[in-house]
Design a protein around this motif. Sequence first.
Motif, PDB file in Angstrom:
ATOM      1  N   VAL A 415       0.872  -1.181   0.000  1.00 51.79           N
ATOM      2  CA  VAL A 415       0.000   0.000   0.000  1.00 51.79           C
ATOM      3  C   VAL A 415       0.907   1.228   0.000  1.00 51.79           C
ATOM      4  N   GLY A 416       0.366   2.368  -0.412  1.00 52.33           N
ATOM      5  CA  GLY A 416       1.133   3.612  -0.358  1.00 52.33           C
ATOM      6  C   GLY A 416       0.918   4.303   0.978  1.00 52.33           C
ATOM      7  N   ASP A 417       1.591   5.437   1.189  1.00 52.37           N
ATOM      8  CA  ASP A 417       1.413   6.157   2.457  1.00 52.37           C
ATOM      9  C   ASP A 417      -0.021   6.661   2.597  1.00 52.37           C
ATOM     10  N   SER A 418      -0.562   7.221   1.507  1.00 55.23           N
ATOM     11  CA  SER A 418      -1.918   7.755   1.592  1.00 55.23           C
ATOM     12  C   SER A 418      -2.927   6.617   1.799  1.00 55.23           C
ATOM     13  N   THR A 419      -2.685   5.488   1.138  1.00 55.86           N
ATOM     14  CA  THR A 419      -3.577   4.335   1.295  1.00 55.86           C
ATOM     15  C   THR A 419      -3.481   3.764   2.706  1.00 55.86           C
ATOM     16  N   ASP A 444       6.139   4.430   0.940  1.00 61.31           N
ATOM     17  CA  ASP A 444       5.907   5.811   1.372  1.00 61.31           C
ATOM     18  C   ASP A 444       6.652   6.777   0.455  1.00 61.31           C
ATOM     19  N   ASN A 445       5.887   7.488  -0.395  1.00 60.10           N
ATOM     20  CA  ASN A 445       6.524   8.504  -1.247  1.00 60.10           C
ATOM     21  C   ASN A 445       6.092   9.905  -0.841  1.00 60.10           C
ATOM     22  N   SER A 446       5.609  10.028   0.384  1.00 64.25           N
ATOM     23  CA  SER A 446       5.342  11.323   1.033  1.00 64.25           C
ATOM     24  C   SER A 446       4.283  12.173   0.336  1.00 64.25           C
ATOM     25  N   ILE A 447       3.357  11.536  -0.398  1.00 61.09           N
ATOM     26  CA  ILE A 447       2.337  12.331  -1.090  1.00 61.09           C
ATOM     27  C   ILE A 447       1.244  11.381  -1.604  1.00 61.09           C
ATOM     28  N   THR A 448       0.061  11.923  -1.879  1.00 58.94           N
ATOM     29  CA  THR A 448      -0.971  11.169  -2.576  1.00 58.94           C
ATOM     30  C   THR A 448      -0.737  11.450  -4.056  1.00 58.94           C
ATOM     31  N   ALA A 449      -0.001  10.559  -4.722  1.00 63.29           N
ATOM     32  CA  ALA A 449       0.599  10.923  -6.012  1.00 63.29           C
ATOM     33  C   ALA A 449      -0.334  10.748  -7.208  1.00 63.29           C
ATOM     34  N   MET A 450      -0.982   9.590  -7.302  1.00 64.93           N
ATOM     35  CA  MET A 450      -1.708   9.244  -8.524  1.00 64.93           C
ATOM     36  C   MET A 450      -2.754  10.282  -8.914  1.00 64.93           C
ATOM     37  N   THR A 451      -3.403  10.877  -7.925  1.00 65.56           N
ATOM     38  CA  THR A 451      -4.477  11.829  -8.215  1.00 65.56           C
ATOM     39  C   THR A 451      -3.951  13.249  -8.417  1.00 65.56           C
ATOM     40  N   GLY A 452      -2.620  13.413  -8.397  1.00 65.75           N
ATOM     41  CA  GLY A 452      -2.070  14.734  -8.691  1.00 65.75           C
ATOM     42  C   GLY A 452      -1.450  15.444  -7.503  1.00 65.75           C
ATOM     43  N   HIS A 453      -0.910  14.680  -6.541  1.00 65.43           N
ATOM     44  CA  HIS A 453      -0.125  15.259  -5.445  1.00 65.43           C
ATOM     45  C   HIS A 453      -0.928  16.064  -4.442  1.00 65.43           C
ATOM     46  N   GLN A 454      -1.817  15.354  -3.756  1.00 62.67           N
ATOM     47  CA  GLN A 454      -2.523  15.992  -2.654  1.00 62.67           C
ATOM     48  C   GLN A 454      -1.801  15.656  -1.342  1.00 62.67           C
ATOM     49  N   ASP A 455      -2.000  16.542  -0.360  1.00 64.54           N
ATOM     50  CA  ASP A 455      -1.399  16.297   0.947  1.00 64.54           C
ATOM     51  C   ASP A 455      -2.162  15.201   1.666  1.00 64.54           C
ATOM     52  N   ILE A 515       8.947  -0.902   5.046  1.00 65.48           N
ATOM     53  CA  ILE A 515       8.586   0.463   4.640  1.00 65.48           C
ATOM     54  C   ILE A 515       9.662   1.001   3.709  1.00 65.48           C
ATOM     55  N   THR A 516       9.272   1.399   2.497  1.00 68.39           N
ATOM     56  CA  THR A 516      10.228   2.074   1.612  1.00 68.39           C
ATOM     57  C   THR A 516       9.941   3.564   1.717  1.00 68.39           C
ATOM     58  N   LYS A 517      11.016   4.338   1.852  1.00 66.71           N
ATOM     59  CA  LYS A 517      10.804   5.758   2.114  1.00 66.71           C
ATOM     60  C   LYS A 517      11.651   6.597   1.164  1.00 66.71           C
ATOM     61  N   ARG A 518      11.016   7.286   0.257  1.00 63.20           N
ATOM     62  CA  ARG A 518      11.680   8.233  -0.639  1.00 63.20           C
ATOM     63  C   ARG A 518      10.581   9.039  -1.337  1.00 63.20           C
ATOM     64  N   PRO A 519      10.711  10.376  -1.355  1.00 63.18           N
ATOM     65  CA  PRO A 519       9.606  11.175  -1.911  1.00 63.18           C
ATOM     66  C   PRO A 519       9.463  11.029  -3.429  1.00 63.18           C
ATOM     67  N   CYS A 520       8.241  11.147  -3.895  1.00 61.70           N
ATOM     68  CA  CYS A 520       7.904  11.145  -5.322  1.00 61.70           C
ATOM     69  C   CYS A 520       8.715  12.226  -6.036  1.00 61.70           C
ATOM     70  N   VAL A 521       9.283  11.881  -7.208  1.00 58.24           N
ATOM     71  CA  VAL A 521      10.111  12.865  -7.928  1.00 58.24           C
ATOM     72  C   VAL A 521       9.286  13.978  -8.572  1.00 58.24           C
ATOM     73  N   MET A 522       7.965  13.783  -8.604  1.00 55.22           N
ATOM     74  CA  MET A 522       7.118  14.801  -9.219  1.00 55.22           C
ATOM     75  C   MET A 522       6.674  15.877  -8.217  1.00 55.22           C
ATOM     76  N   ILE A 523       6.974  15.682  -6.929  1.00 55.02           N
ATOM     77  CA  ILE A 523       6.672  16.733  -5.946  1.00 55.02           C
ATOM     78  C   ILE A 523       7.511  17.957  -6.323  1.00 55.02           C
ATOM     79  N   LYS A 524       6.869  19.125  -6.357  1.00 54.10           N
ATOM     80  CA  LYS A 524       7.532  20.343  -6.852  1.00 54.10           C
ATOM     81  C   LYS A 524       8.915  20.563  -6.240  1.00 54.10           C
ATOM     82  N   GLU A 525       8.979  20.480  -4.914  1.00 52.61           N
ATOM     83  CA  GLU A 525      10.247  20.769  -4.229  1.00 52.61           C
ATOM     84  C   GLU A 525      11.323  19.755  -4.636  1.00 52.61           C
TER      85      GLU A 525
END
Lengths: 590, 191
Positions: A415-419, A444-455, A515-525
């Motif tokens: 599962v992802g972090d948001s899931t 854990d990629n530190s974001i809800t990624a698939m739907t467009g990067h929601q917190d 737990i795999t931990k690394r932020p999504c590369v598409m997060i703006k920062e």
Amino acid sequence: MEKVILSGDEAVARGAYEGGCTVAAAYPGTPSTEILEDVVKYKDNIYCEWSCNEKTAAELVSGASIGGARALVTMKHVGMNVATDPIFTMGYAGVNGGMVIVSADDPGCHSSQNEQDNRLYAPHAKLGMLEPSDSQECKDFTVAAFELSERFDVPMLIRMTTRICHAKSIVELGERNEVGVRKYERNTGKFALLPAVARRRHVAREEMLKKMEEYSNDCPFNTVETHEGNTVGIITSGVSYQHAKEVFGETADFLKLGLTYPLPHKLMKEFAEKYETLYVIEENDPYLEKEVKALGFTNAIGKEKLPICDELNAQIVREALTDAAKPELYQGFEVPGRAPALCAGCPHRGFFFALSKRLDKVVPVGDIGCYALGSAAPLNGFDYSICMGAGISSLIGLAKALELQGDKRKALGMVGDSTFFHSGLTSLINAVSSQANIVACILDNSITAMTGHQDNPGTAKNLMGEPTPIVDIVSLVKATGIDDDHIAIVDPIDLKTVEEALDKAIASDGVYVLITKRPCVMIKEVARANAGKHCRINTEKCKNCKMCMKIACPAISLKDGRPVIDESSCTQCGLCMEMCHFGAIEKVGA
Amino acid sequence: MVKSIVLVGVGGQGTILVSKILTAGLLKLGYDVKMSEIHGMSQRGGSVTTMIKYGDKVYAPNIGIGEADMIVSFEKIEAVRALPYLKKGGIIVTDDREIHPMSVLTGAAEYPHDALDKLGETVENLTVLKANEIAEELGNVRVSNVVLLGSLVKKMGLDQEGIDWKELVGNMVPAKAKEINLLAFERGYAL
């Protein structure tokens, strides 16, 4: 007033603003996500948030309504399955401040696991229902939904579909109706749904629905369009009205239904009895058609000719219901498919590559999120996926079934972090309590990624841009009683560590959490930090063994038979460097 | 009279931005307009499709097979994939850019480099542009979408009085990329 072009989602957000909404909550899900993303424009007037899941969002909004606020909750169609527990109860209880629920259905499964028709929820949960057919109606119906909710003391469901949500059309804007918040007063006879109260509320609801049906027969949302001499009558709603109108124009009479629960039986009868040829045009299930036929109009033609599966368009309606010749088409030719793939630099890639080498030892199970993209060849990341949270909880039953047939493979899910925040935590608690023998991976990629990067609760800010405390996944996992020896936290791009962790997890007994931990590369920062960085293949050192291509990175392709790295999409994650035995891949840039 | 255009490309190519600018322009020209987009998973490198319909009065937002007057493609094989939408005698305008899907990258499938030659034998009205080359000349391949837009505006006869397309482009692209996008539009328009 000003005219602008808005998508249906943007128009609902505008409608919430104009309709005096003060509280809005949602869990992101295509095609509903843009509603809350637009509501945040009005954050000075509307408190809005991404909730943990659709149920907590619906409960938050139920509380807001009982407290006296006009409140909005939005979700995709499958999200409503998660949210219906509070919604069914609110169907009996009714509201204080107007309560509006938006379900964004996805006929055609453009980005969903099914194409369920959520109109069926309205009679089931005893909600009023509106179905807009373009962006103007999305806005107007949302404003009206708050008023109807308060007038008939019922939560209102606005049922949209992908082609309403994501189609842009012209909208005339209005002013905000600043209704304020109704005073909260204790009313246990209405809102404390104990059995005795519930029985009384059920009676009250049925009576109110009768009154609402009278209104439905004579309201601005259900309209008849007639032209002299027409012999064909059409009953339709939502986007299907647009398809039907495009095909028949003024050559057929229309009963266009906007308030589709309670349905206007009297109006439908009066309309239907005038026509020998009566069509019911709707996408997916025969919701209107069954009612029309139950009223005695068995001559009505609907699903006999129109498909239940997939979305409609004018051409499908034309072919099904008119004599118009089939359009002549150009004969195309086969070209390679283009399924969505994990992005270049995606942290999930390392995990999936490591897992792909252990597919003989596990039965891998997926979930809903970007990591669903790891299911395709060559990574072949999982065997099945069901719904959010099942990536952990279904493992419990799967492990039992495998054990019963002597299959030694380990049930391993992801599962992802948001899931995990959505419903994975209860799944994990269940697994611990069941003493299951499974591996639960939290990517854990530190974001809800698939739907467009929601917190989400794991990120440091909320939808309104305010800083929030971070809910720590590792602490939650430990709090379920899983000891340190059964928890691994790894960087998914560090292949060696991931492989060791997977081997240990698969060999362990009990519940193991990786737990795999690394932020999504598409997060703006993250993207900003990676700007200008990429990898390059040193052609002198490269032996053309193509090991780097095994990770299925979209930045690596073959040019004249040799691998090359596309510098504009490479993020320098370095995974391909770990694959190369000859040190031929080099980092370029800061 | 309603005109139907299908725009196709690959996630990240800016298909939706071009569709938005085109829609804004058509609205300014006084047309009723509907634009329908399918995205979601497509931002992860999948195919992206947007549909624009304009005229006196537009009903259905989406376009069925054999209904499109025009296909605008930002990538070679996406033009081929969209072919079933095209009305007999309709127009295809496409960039000659190749973006290799995963199946090609992994060697499971071969990219048909001659796709546009074959397409030209199939349809009567095919225009192939080198928008990506022009964009690269300008210094950023990402503005090839706006090169294509410039060409479209001229080809569709939308360069009418009462509308300043460059102003629209300038307002709708990111501020820091305004200048290069305006150049891209000009170059496309001059094609």
